[in-house]
Write a protein that holds these residues in place. Structure first.
Motif, PDB file in Angstrom:
ATOM      1  N   GLU A  67       0.816  -1.210   0.000  1.00 35.77           N
ATOM      2  CA  GLU A  67       0.000   0.000   0.000  1.00 35.77           C
ATOM      3  C   GLU A  67       0.855   1.267   0.000  1.00 35.77           C
ATOM      4  OE1 GLU A  67      -3.559   0.423   2.011  1.00 35.77           O
ATOM      5  OE2 GLU A  67      -4.083  -1.714   2.032  1.00 35.77           O
ATOM      6  N   ALA A  68       2.092   1.130   0.509  1.00 34.93           N
ATOM      7  CA  ALA A  68       3.009   2.271   0.506  1.00 34.93           C
ATOM      8  C   ALA A  68       3.735   2.411  -0.818  1.00 34.93           C
ATOM      9  CB  ALA A  68       4.025   2.124   1.634  1.00 34.93           C
ATOM     10  N   GLY A  69       3.590   1.396  -1.687  1.00 33.79           N
ATOM     11  CA  GLY A  69       4.235   1.448  -2.990  1.00 33.79           C
ATOM     12  C   GLY A  69       5.726   1.181  -2.947  1.00 33.79           C
ATOM     13  N   ILE A  70       6.160   0.365  -1.970  1.00 36.23           N
ATOM     14  CA  ILE A  70       7.583   0.034  -1.842  1.00 36.23           C
ATOM     15  C   ILE A  70       7.727  -1.476  -1.735  1.00 36.23           C
ATOM     16  CG2 ILE A  70       8.207   2.213  -0.729  1.00 36.23           C
ATOM     17  CD1 ILE A  70       8.117   0.758   1.966  1.00 36.23           C
ATOM     18  N   GLY A  71       8.931  -1.971  -1.910  1.00 39.08           N
ATOM     19  CA  GLY A  71       9.193  -3.384  -1.764  1.00 39.08           C
ATOM     20  C   GLY A  71       9.361  -3.754  -0.302  1.00 39.08           C
ATOM     21  N   LEU A  72       9.253  -5.046   0.000  1.00 35.07           N
ATOM     22  CA  LEU A  72       9.369  -5.506   1.380  1.00 35.07           C
ATOM     23  C   LEU A  72      10.762  -5.217   1.942  1.00 35.07           C
ATOM     24  CD1 LEU A  72       7.883  -6.907   3.683  1.00 35.07           C
ATOM     25  CD2 LEU A  72       8.714  -9.096   2.783  1.00 35.07           C
ATOM     26  N   ARG A  73      11.789  -5.374   1.111  1.00 32.17           N
ATOM     27  CA  ARG A  73      13.148  -5.097   1.580  1.00 32.17           C
ATOM     28  C   ARG A  73      13.291  -3.625   1.957  1.00 32.17           C
ATOM     29  NH1 ARG A  73      18.041  -7.275  -1.993  1.00 32.17           N
ATOM     30  NH2 ARG A  73      16.986  -9.209  -1.371  1.00 32.17           N
ATOM     31  N   THR A  74      12.696  -2.764   1.163  1.00 36.78           N
ATOM     32  CA  THR A  74      12.738  -1.330   1.481  1.00 36.78           C
ATOM     33  C   THR A  74      11.990  -1.048   2.773  1.00 36.78           C
ATOM     34  OG1 THR A  74      12.859  -0.759  -0.858  1.00 36.78           O
ATOM     35  CG2 THR A  74      12.148   0.975   0.645  1.00 36.78           C
ATOM     36  N   PHE A  75      10.843  -1.715   2.949  1.00 34.45           N
ATOM     37  CA  PHE A  75      10.070  -1.535   4.184  1.00 34.45           C
ATOM     38  C   PHE A  75      10.942  -1.806   5.403  1.00 34.45           C
ATOM     39  CE2 PHE A  75       7.738  -3.480   7.674  1.00 34.45           C
ATOM     40  CZ  PHE A  75       6.766  -2.534   7.932  1.00 34.45           C
ATOM     41  N   TYR A  76      11.708  -2.885   5.360  1.00 31.93           N
ATOM     42  CA  TYR A  76      12.514  -3.259   6.523  1.00 31.93           C
ATOM     43  C   TYR A  76      13.744  -2.368   6.702  1.00 31.93           C
ATOM     44  CZ  TYR A  76       9.687  -7.323   7.634  1.00 31.93           C
ATOM     45  OH  TYR A  76       8.651  -8.141   8.021  1.00 31.93           O
ATOM     46  N   ARG A  77      14.003  -1.507   5.758  1.00 30.33           N
ATOM     47  CA  ARG A  77      15.036  -0.491   5.981  1.00 30.33           C
ATOM     48  C   ARG A  77      14.494   0.659   6.840  1.00 30.33           C
ATOM     49  NH1 ARG A  77      16.985  -1.208   0.408  1.00 30.33           N
ATOM     50  NH2 ARG A  77      15.914   0.697  -0.252  1.00 30.33           N
ATOM     51  N   TYR A  78      13.172   0.768   6.868  1.00 28.43           N
ATOM     52  CA  TYR A  78      12.544   1.840   7.642  1.00 28.43           C
ATOM     53  C   TYR A  78      11.968   1.369   8.971  1.00 28.43           C
ATOM     54  CZ  TYR A  78      12.904   4.906   3.585  1.00 28.43           C
ATOM     55  OH  TYR A  78      13.381   5.690   2.559  1.00 28.43           O
ATOM     56  N   ALA A  79      11.709   0.089   9.118  1.00 30.43           N
ATOM     57  CA  ALA A  79      11.099  -0.435  10.345  1.00 30.43           C
ATOM     58  C   ALA A  79      11.625  -1.834  10.622  1.00 30.43           C
ATOM     59  CB  ALA A  79       9.579  -0.469  10.206  1.00 30.43           C
ATOM     60  N   ARG A  80      11.926  -2.090  11.884  1.00 31.79           N
ATOM     61  CA  ARG A  80      12.441  -3.408  12.248  1.00 31.79           C
ATOM     62  C   ARG A  80      11.356  -4.470  12.180  1.00 31.79           C
ATOM     63  NH1 ARG A  80      14.741  -1.249  17.852  1.00 31.79           N
ATOM     64  NH2 ARG A  80      12.787  -0.102  17.574  1.00 31.79           N
ATOM     65  N   THR A  81      10.134  -4.088  12.565  1.00 28.86           N
ATOM     66  CA  THR A  81       8.992  -4.995  12.521  1.00 28.86           C
ATOM     67  C   THR A  81       7.800  -4.222  11.990  1.00 28.86           C
ATOM     68  OG1 THR A  81       8.146  -4.458  14.738  1.00 28.86           O
ATOM     69  CG2 THR A  81       9.853  -6.170  14.603  1.00 28.86           C
ATOM     70  N   LYS A  82       6.733  -4.925  11.668  1.00 30.98           N
ATOM     71  CA  LYS A  82       5.542  -4.229  11.166  1.00 30.98           C
ATOM     72  C   LYS A  82       4.971  -3.307  12.235  1.00 30.98           C
ATOM     73  CE  LYS A  82       2.292  -7.948  12.367  1.00 30.98           C
ATOM     74  NZ  LYS A  82       1.266  -8.886  11.855  1.00 30.98           N
ATOM     75  N   GLU A  83       5.038  -3.730  13.508  1.00 29.80           N
ATOM     76  CA  GLU A  83       4.511  -2.882  14.587  1.00 29.80           C
ATOM     77  C   GLU A  83       5.342  -1.612  14.760  1.00 29.80           C
ATOM     78  OE1 GLU A  83       3.241  -7.056  15.248  1.00 29.80           O
ATOM     79  OE2 GLU A  83       5.220  -6.128  15.046  1.00 29.80           O
ATOM     80  N   ASP A  84       6.660  -1.735  14.615  1.00 31.76           N
ATOM     81  CA  ASP A  84       7.528  -0.570  14.768  1.00 31.76           C
ATOM     82  C   ASP A  84       7.290   0.482  13.690  1.00 31.76           C
ATOM     83  OD1 ASP A  84       8.886  -1.299  17.062  1.00 31.76           O
ATOM     84  OD2 ASP A  84      10.412  -2.422  15.990  1.00 31.76           O
ATOM     85  N   ALA A  85       6.628   0.090  12.609  1.00 31.41           N
ATOM     86  CA  ALA A  85       6.388   1.036  11.514  1.00 31.41           C
ATOM     87  C   ALA A  85       5.589   2.251  11.967  1.00 31.41           C
ATOM     88  CB  ALA A  85       5.672   0.336  10.367  1.00 31.41           C
ATOM     89  N   VAL A  86       4.763   2.102  13.017  1.00 31.49           N
ATOM     90  CA  VAL A  86       3.906   3.218  13.443  1.00 31.49           C
ATOM     91  C   VAL A  86       4.628   4.196  14.373  1.00 31.49           C
ATOM     92  CG1 VAL A  86       1.828   1.808  13.229  1.00 31.49           C
ATOM     93  CG2 VAL A  86       2.964   1.991  15.451  1.00 31.49           C
ATOM     94  N   GLU A  87       5.868   3.916  14.707  1.00 33.52           N
ATOM     95  CA  GLU A  87       6.563   4.729  15.703  1.00 33.52           C
ATOM     96  C   GLU A  87       6.515   6.235  15.427  1.00 33.52           C
ATOM     97  OE1 GLU A  87      11.046   5.047  17.605  1.00 33.52           O
ATOM     98  OE2 GLU A  87      10.278   3.096  16.998  1.00 33.52           O
ATOM     99  N   PRO A  88       6.726   6.697  14.184  1.00 31.95           N
ATOM    100  CA  PRO A  88       6.680   8.151  13.946  1.00 31.95           C
ATOM    101  C   PRO A  88       5.341   8.785  14.325  1.00 31.95           C
ATOM    102  CG  PRO A  88       7.720   7.055  12.098  1.00 31.95           C
ATOM    103  CD  PRO A  88       7.136   5.970  12.964  1.00 31.95           C
ATOM    104  N   MET A  89       4.245   8.030  14.248  1.00 31.84           N
ATOM    105  CA  MET A  89       2.942   8.565  14.620  1.00 31.84           C
ATOM    106  C   MET A  89       2.833   8.809  16.120  1.00 31.84           C
ATOM    107  SD  MET A  89       1.299   8.797  11.758  1.00 31.84           S
ATOM    108  CE  MET A  89      -0.237   9.250  12.512  1.00 31.84           C
ATOM    109  N   LEU A  90       3.638   8.068  16.892  1.00 31.88           N
ATOM    110  CA  LEU A  90       3.504   8.104  18.351  1.00 31.88           C
ATOM    111  C   LEU A  90       4.609   8.885  19.051  1.00 31.88           C
ATOM    112  CD1 LEU A  90       2.517   4.352  18.893  1.00 31.88           C
ATOM    113  CD2 LEU A  90       0.978   6.328  18.852  1.00 31.88           C
ATOM    114  N   THR A  91       5.622   9.311  18.319  1.00 31.42           N
ATOM    115  CA  THR A  91       6.760   9.979  18.952  1.00 31.42           C
ATOM    116  C   THR A  91       6.862  11.467  18.650  1.00 31.42           C
ATOM    117  OG1 THR A  91       8.210   9.400  17.094  1.00 31.42           O
ATOM    118  CG2 THR A  91       8.140   7.863  18.960  1.00 31.42           C
ATOM    119  N   THR A  92       6.109  11.945  17.682  1.00 34.65           N
ATOM    120  CA  THR A  92       6.266  13.337  17.249  1.00 34.65           C
ATOM    121  C   THR A  92       6.035  14.327  18.388  1.00 34.65           C
ATOM    122  OG1 THR A  92       5.547  12.723  15.032  1.00 34.65           O
ATOM    123  CG2 THR A  92       5.503  15.060  15.588  1.00 34.65           C
ATOM    124  N   GLY A  93       4.942  14.132  19.132  1.00 34.39           N
ATOM    125  CA  GLY A  93       4.636  15.044  20.228  1.00 34.39           C
ATOM    126  C   GLY A  93       5.712  15.038  21.299  1.00 34.39           C
ATOM    127  N   ALA A  94       6.189  13.844  21.656  1.00 31.17           N
ATOM    128  CA  ALA A  94       7.229  13.737  22.689  1.00 31.17           C
ATOM    129  C   ALA A  94       8.515  14.421  22.247  1.00 31.17           C
ATOM    130  CB  ALA A  94       7.487  12.271  23.005  1.00 31.17           C
TER     131      ALA A  94
END
Length: 210
Positions: A46-73
């Motif tokens: 859905e992001a239009g990237i390959g799986l290998r590229t995805f794992y360059r940005y996030a260690r796990t699928k759950e970790d992918a949401v981290e930017p949504m939860l850390t911006t305010g802090a």
């Protein structure tokens, strides 16, 4: 003469934007379906990237949401770090926190709320949220230690960081679930349906000794 702040490079800005795009997609899918039903492959597709590229940005699928939860802090700690070189008062921490969580209502606002709601029944998301909060507390403690100087009481620093970070975490969690059943007023109190209002309530409760 103060050293000029180094601005992120174009490549760094693009990387951050891509990471945030992935986070938004993952957040939406997790909020709608739960982490168990969403694969890293689906997020990547859905992001239009390959799986290998995805794992360059996030260690796990759950970790992918981290930017949504850390911006305010991150905004909060940055605001505190630029303050006077002394231990900030609770009132000063409150002002910085309100500024950090005061955002315009929009897609990211609702995605973050959806994630926090989903976390209530999703252990995988809850683990990510708790790790983020522990890391945020540690960063806050380091920022406070830098401001307070070498003679600061380490126990006082740890207590202040834990209490302030905990107050904001509780405020955000309460905001997320408060009006889920249409009972925002009963759950949060009159006028306390925004993150900023709940942050004020929680930090002032600390100052009053709860």
């Amino acid at each position: 003469m103060p050293v000029a702040e180094q601005r992120p490079t174009l490549a760094e800005r693009r990387k951050a934007e891509t990471r945030l795009d992935i986070a938004r997609i993952a957040a939406r899918l997790f909020a709608e379906h739960g982490t168990a039903e969403v694969t890293a492959d689906r997020i990547a597709a859905e992001a239009g990237i390959g799986l290998r590229t995805f794992y360059r940005y996030a260690r796990t699928k759950e970790d992918a949401v981290e930017p949504m939860l850390t911006t305010g802090a991150q905004r909060w700690i940055e605001a505190i770090s630029t303050g006077p070189h002394r231990l900030p008062t609770l009132a000063e921490l409150e002002v910085a926190a309100v500024q950090a969580v005061t955002v315009e209502v929009g897609e990211d606002f609702e995605l973050t709320r959806g994630l926090l709601r989903a976390m209530e029944t999703d252990p995988a998301l809850r683990a990510v949220w708790h790790r983020i909060n522990m890391e945020g507390e540690r960063e806050l403690r380091c920022a406070l230690a830098e401001l307070a100087g070498p003679d600061a009481d380490p126990v006082q620093l740890r207590l202040l960081a834990a209490a302030a970070a905990g107050a904001i975490r509780i405020a955000l969690e309460q905001w997320a679930i408060a009006d889920e059943t249409g009972s925002a007023g009963a759950a949060a109190g009159a006028g306390e349906s925004t993150p900023a209002a709940l942050v004020v309530r929680c930090i002032r409760a600390l100052g009053a000794g709860i």
